[in-house]
Design a protein around this motif. Structure first.
Motif, PDB file in Angstrom:
ATOM      1  N   VAL A 153       0.902  -1.118  -0.115  1.00  0.00           N
ATOM      2  CA  VAL A 153      -0.037  -0.081   0.032  1.00  0.00           C
ATOM      3  C   VAL A 153       0.792   1.141  -0.132  1.00  0.00           C
ATOM      4  O   VAL A 153       2.040   1.062   0.750  1.00  0.00           O
ATOM      5  N   LEU A 154       0.519   2.323  -0.795  1.00  0.00           N
ATOM      6  CA  LEU A 154       1.408   3.397  -0.922  1.00  0.00           C
ATOM      7  C   LEU A 154       1.119   4.439  -0.005  1.00  0.00           C
ATOM      8  O   LEU A 154       2.177   4.649   0.915  1.00  0.00           O
ATOM      9  N   ILE A 155      -0.055   4.885   0.305  1.00  0.00           N
ATOM     10  CA  ILE A 155      -0.080   5.857   1.481  1.00  0.00           C
ATOM     11  C   ILE A 155      -1.366   5.856   2.130  1.00  0.00           C
ATOM     12  O   ILE A 155      -2.443   5.516   1.551  1.00  0.00           O
ATOM     13  N   ILE A 156      -1.613   5.974   3.201  1.00  0.00           N
ATOM     14  CA  ILE A 156      -2.764   5.964   4.157  1.00  0.00           C
ATOM     15  C   ILE A 156      -3.006   7.422   4.821  1.00  0.00           C
ATOM     16  O   ILE A 156      -2.225   7.820   5.511  1.00  0.00           O
ATOM     17  N   PHE A 157      -3.901   7.917   4.074  1.00  0.00           N
ATOM     18  CA  PHE A 157      -3.894   9.355   4.404  1.00  0.00           C
ATOM     19  C   PHE A 157      -4.792   9.614   5.634  1.00  0.00           C
ATOM     20  O   PHE A 157      -4.360  10.752   6.364  1.00  0.00           O
ATOM     21  N   GLN A 200      -5.155  -3.088   4.523  1.00  0.00           N
ATOM     22  CA  GLN A 200      -4.483  -2.194   3.646  1.00  0.00           C
ATOM     23  C   GLN A 200      -3.323  -2.687   2.730  1.00  0.00           C
ATOM     24  O   GLN A 200      -2.186  -2.278   3.012  1.00  0.00           O
ATOM     25  N   GLN A 201      -3.669  -3.950   2.111  1.00  0.00           N
ATOM     26  CA  GLN A 201      -2.831  -4.555   1.344  1.00  0.00           C
ATOM     27  C   GLN A 201      -3.238  -4.657  -0.121  1.00  0.00           C
ATOM     28  O   GLN A 201      -4.505  -5.007  -0.553  1.00  0.00           O
ATOM     29  N   VAL A 202      -2.353  -4.979  -1.067  1.00  0.00           N
ATOM     30  CA  VAL A 202      -2.849  -5.113  -2.419  1.00  0.00           C
ATOM     31  C   VAL A 202      -1.775  -6.234  -3.047  1.00  0.00           C
ATOM     32  O   VAL A 202      -0.624  -6.230  -2.919  1.00  0.00           O
ATOM     33  N   SER A 203      -2.554  -7.092  -3.766  1.00  0.00           N
ATOM     34  CA  SER A 203      -1.894  -8.153  -4.546  1.00  0.00           C
ATOM     35  C   SER A 203      -2.231  -8.020  -6.050  1.00  0.00           C
ATOM     36  O   SER A 203      -3.312  -8.008  -6.478  1.00  0.00           O
ATOM     37  N   ASN A 204      -1.247  -7.765  -6.649  1.00  0.00           N
ATOM     38  CA  ASN A 204      -1.393  -7.123  -8.342  1.00  0.00           C
ATOM     39  C   ASN A 204      -1.332  -8.513  -9.193  1.00  0.00           C
ATOM     40  O   ASN A 204      -1.411  -8.403 -10.259  1.00  0.00           O
ATOM     41  N   THR A 205      -0.886  -9.607  -8.485  1.00  0.00           N
ATOM     42  CA  THR A 205      -1.036 -10.861  -9.371  1.00  0.00           C
ATOM     43  C   THR A 205      -2.109 -11.794  -8.741  1.00  0.00           C
ATOM     44  O   THR A 205      -1.571 -13.180  -8.864  1.00  0.00           O
ATOM     45  N   VAL A 250       2.746   3.209 -17.689  1.00  0.00           N
ATOM     46  CA  VAL A 250       3.136   3.355 -15.984  1.00  0.00           C
ATOM     47  C   VAL A 250       1.871   2.297 -15.190  1.00  0.00           C
ATOM     48  O   VAL A 250       0.876   2.553 -15.998  1.00  0.00           O
ATOM     49  N   ASN A 251       2.295   2.257 -14.246  1.00  0.00           N
ATOM     50  CA  ASN A 251       1.266   1.623 -13.454  1.00  0.00           C
ATOM     51  C   ASN A 251      -0.004   2.513 -13.068  1.00  0.00           C
ATOM     52  O   ASN A 251       0.314   3.576 -12.878  1.00  0.00           O
ATOM     53  N   SER A 252      -1.265   2.070 -13.027  1.00  0.00           N
ATOM     54  CA  SER A 252      -2.499   3.008 -12.420  1.00  0.00           C
ATOM     55  C   SER A 252      -2.485   2.863 -11.020  1.00  0.00           C
ATOM     56  O   SER A 252      -1.598   2.085 -10.310  1.00  0.00           O
ATOM     57  N   GLU A 253      -3.282   3.800 -10.625  1.00  0.00           N
ATOM     58  CA  GLU A 253      -3.643   3.897  -9.188  1.00  0.00           C
ATOM     59  C   GLU A 253      -5.001   3.943  -9.115  1.00  0.00           C
ATOM     60  O   GLU A 253      -5.827   4.084  -9.709  1.00  0.00           O
ATOM     61  N   VAL A 254      -5.414   3.462  -7.821  1.00  0.00           N
ATOM     62  CA  VAL A 254      -6.731   3.450  -7.432  1.00  0.00           C
ATOM     63  C   VAL A 254      -6.768   4.264  -6.031  1.00  0.00           C
ATOM     64  O   VAL A 254      -6.118   4.206  -5.286  1.00  0.00           O
ATOM     65  N   GLN A 291      -7.807   6.054   1.175  1.00  0.00           N
ATOM     66  CA  GLN A 291      -6.780   5.262   0.811  1.00  0.00           C
ATOM     67  C   GLN A 291      -6.198   5.448  -0.614  1.00  0.00           C
ATOM     68  O   GLN A 291      -7.262   5.740  -1.509  1.00  0.00           O
ATOM     69  N   GLN A 292      -5.040   5.101  -0.765  1.00  0.00           N
ATOM     70  CA  GLN A 292      -4.338   5.015  -2.314  1.00  0.00           C
ATOM     71  C   GLN A 292      -3.525   3.853  -2.472  1.00  0.00           C
ATOM     72  O   GLN A 292      -2.752   3.366  -1.674  1.00  0.00           O
ATOM     73  N   TYR A 293      -3.653   3.346  -3.788  1.00  0.00           N
ATOM     74  CA  TYR A 293      -2.778   1.990  -4.026  1.00  0.00           C
ATOM     75  C   TYR A 293      -2.455   1.965  -5.577  1.00  0.00           C
ATOM     76  O   TYR A 293      -2.969   2.732  -6.303  1.00  0.00           O
ATOM     77  N   GLU A 294      -1.206   1.380  -5.664  1.00  0.00           N
ATOM     78  CA  GLU A 294      -0.840   1.329  -7.086  1.00  0.00           C
ATOM     79  C   GLU A 294      -1.149  -0.204  -7.510  1.00  0.00           C
ATOM     80  O   GLU A 294      -1.084  -1.051  -6.415  1.00  0.00           O
ATOM     81  N   VAL A 295      -1.810  -0.366  -8.734  1.00  0.00           N
ATOM     82  CA  VAL A 295      -1.942  -1.362  -9.494  1.00  0.00           C
ATOM     83  C   VAL A 295      -1.329  -1.904 -10.628  1.00  0.00           C
ATOM     84  O   VAL A 295      -0.066  -1.050 -10.810  1.00  0.00           O
ATOM     85  N   GLY A 296      -1.765  -2.602 -11.507  1.00  0.00           N
ATOM     86  CA  GLY A 296      -1.055  -2.711 -12.680  1.00  0.00           C
ATOM     87  C   GLY A 296      -1.085  -1.791 -13.784  1.00  0.00           C
ATOM     88  O   GLY A 296      -1.772  -0.736 -13.602  1.00  0.00           O
TER      89      GLY A 296
END
Length: 427
Positions: free
Chosen positions: A7-11, A39-44, A294-298, A310-315
């Motif tokens: 996870v990139l940032i928790i505001f 607050q985790q992301v699995s991109n695969t 480049v990778n997208s963001e959510v 919350q903010q995350y980087e995905v594929g």
């Protein structure tokens, strides 16, 4: 292809319900799973498509599976949400180029952007059972009662021009065209909001700007056009506000769904993304696909305060986002398909509004019972789309006779089970 697991940032530190969010990364050919509680992301989480450049596009979710359309492989891939494994691939038709999918009961309905068809897929037997010609270059769909609404963009790939847009109204009882509704240029995506259909029309990305058309679901006609401007392409609603994602440049329009007043434009708010949107439980998920290299963001915003939560980087090339519920301890998906069941006012006289949210389209029966357990009136019994629904009970029985003062129960029954609440009629 870049893969991240962080996870990139928790505001803002806040209490988030145990929900998963799934993102289709078209260029990376993966399905991301975001755990909002942990607050985790699995991109695969899942690998989509069997060949390079196959372009997985939109998904629809059930309790146990994600169904993803893979455009250039002309398939629907079935992903087990417990394991992330692709367990089946349902072939549609050569050069059909599927774009979107809606699930109603045991069937999936898929638009063929290049074949100008809607495909009916038996999800239980995992096979194509029928197809129906609709308008030119169909994309998004919506379901209300027993009808499927299909947005036909009118795009002609040979000329890169747009023919006049239409919406095909498909009767799901016999899988046939019930009506064709003329629309503005390039209709592409819907949201059902308070018994109205809000249709996004993008325009031609040049001299014809976009707008939102409000379709009356009883008469099945366009009753109002909101000239919102820009190049709108995505829509989501919390029942009070509609969020419109602009295609280029990215950004969000917001309008009031009651009076259709534009509340803010991309220049007036700080909401990022807009390439794909989803709303659930007070959260707006907004995709920023950036430059598709480049990778997208959510980004996750509070729908009331519009604060970034919350903010995350995905594929790369994220094309769709959907909310779901975290798997239970036994490895099965437990999804409360009916949420926020209540009535207001309560006590009431002479009528009350029964309100509830659906997480996916499904068969719904709503009925009124007395204290002896006898059904005195059925308010609704047919397929409803996902989203918020309001039904009015005017204090009468099945013969339209006014009932006496006292305690009554309203019950919502779906394929998953039954919920009921108590209300008081006071005269």
């Amino acid at each position: 292809m870049k893969v991240f697991f962080s996870v990139l940032i928790i505001f803002i530190v806040c209490s988030v319900s145990a929900e998963n969010v799934y993102v289709v990364n078209s260029n990376s050919q993966t399905l991301s799973q975001i755990d909002l509680a942990e607050q985790q992301v699995s991109n695969t989480f899942a690998i989509l498509g069997q060949t390079p450049g196959s372009a997985p596009n939109k998904i629809a979710l059930t309790q146990n599976f994600a169904y993803c359309v893979v455009t250039y492989e002309n398939t629907v891939q079935k992903v087990d949400l417990a394991s992330g494994q692709v367990v089946d691939s349902i072939y549609l038709e050569d050069s059909s180029y599927p774009n979107d999918i809606e699930i109603v009961g045991n069937y999936g309905y898929v638009t063929g952007n290049n074949s100008y068809k809607v495909y009916k897929v038996d999800l239980e037997n995992e096979e194509l059972v029928s197809s129906l010609e609709v308008g030119k270059a169909p994309q998004g769909m919506a379901v209300y009662n027993d009808f499927l609404y299909v947005a036909n963009t009118g795009f002609d790939i040979s000329t890169y021009q747009y023919d006049p847009g239409t919406v095909s109204v498909v009767d799901l009882n016999n899988f046939s065209i019930f009506k064709t509704i003329p629309t503005s240029l390039n209709p592409c995506e819907f949201a059902v909001v308070q018994d109205k259909l809000h249709l996004v029309c993008t325009g031609n990305y040049d001299d014809v700007l976009g707008n939102i058309e409000i379709i009356d679901l009883e008469e099945k006609v366009v009753e109002f056009t909101l000239e919102i401007g820009g190049c709108p392409q995505a829509i989501a609603s919390d029942g009070n506000k509609a969020f419109i994602g602009n295609a280029w440049p990215a950004g969000i329009y917001i309008y009031d769904v009651q009076n259709l007043e534009v509340l803010s434009t991309p220049e007036e708010n700080n909401i990022l993304g807009g390439n794909a949107l989803a709303v659930q439980n007070g959260y707006l998920a907004s995709i920023d696909a950036k430059d598709y290299v480049v990778n997208s963001e959510v980004f996750f915003y509070d729908t009331s305060s519009l604060e970034l939560m919350q903010q995350y980087e995905v594929g790369v090339g994220a094309s769709d986002v959907k909310f779901a519920i975290e798997p239970s301890g036994n490895g099965e998906i437990s999804v409360p398909l009916v949420q926020k069941l209540n009535n207001y006012p309560n006590p009431f006289n002479p009528e009350t509004i029964i309100s509830f949210n659906l997480l996916q389209p499904q068969q719904v029966e709503v009925a009124i019972f007395n204290t002896n357990g006898r059904k005195i009136k059925q308010l609704h019994n047919s397929i409803l789309p996902s989203g918020k629904h309001n039904l009015i009970w005017n204090g009468t029985d099945k013969n339209e006779k006014t009932v006496a003062s006292g305690v009554y129960f309203y019950q919502v029954q779906t394929q998953q089970g039954t919920l009921s609440r108590k209300m008081l009629l006071v005269k």
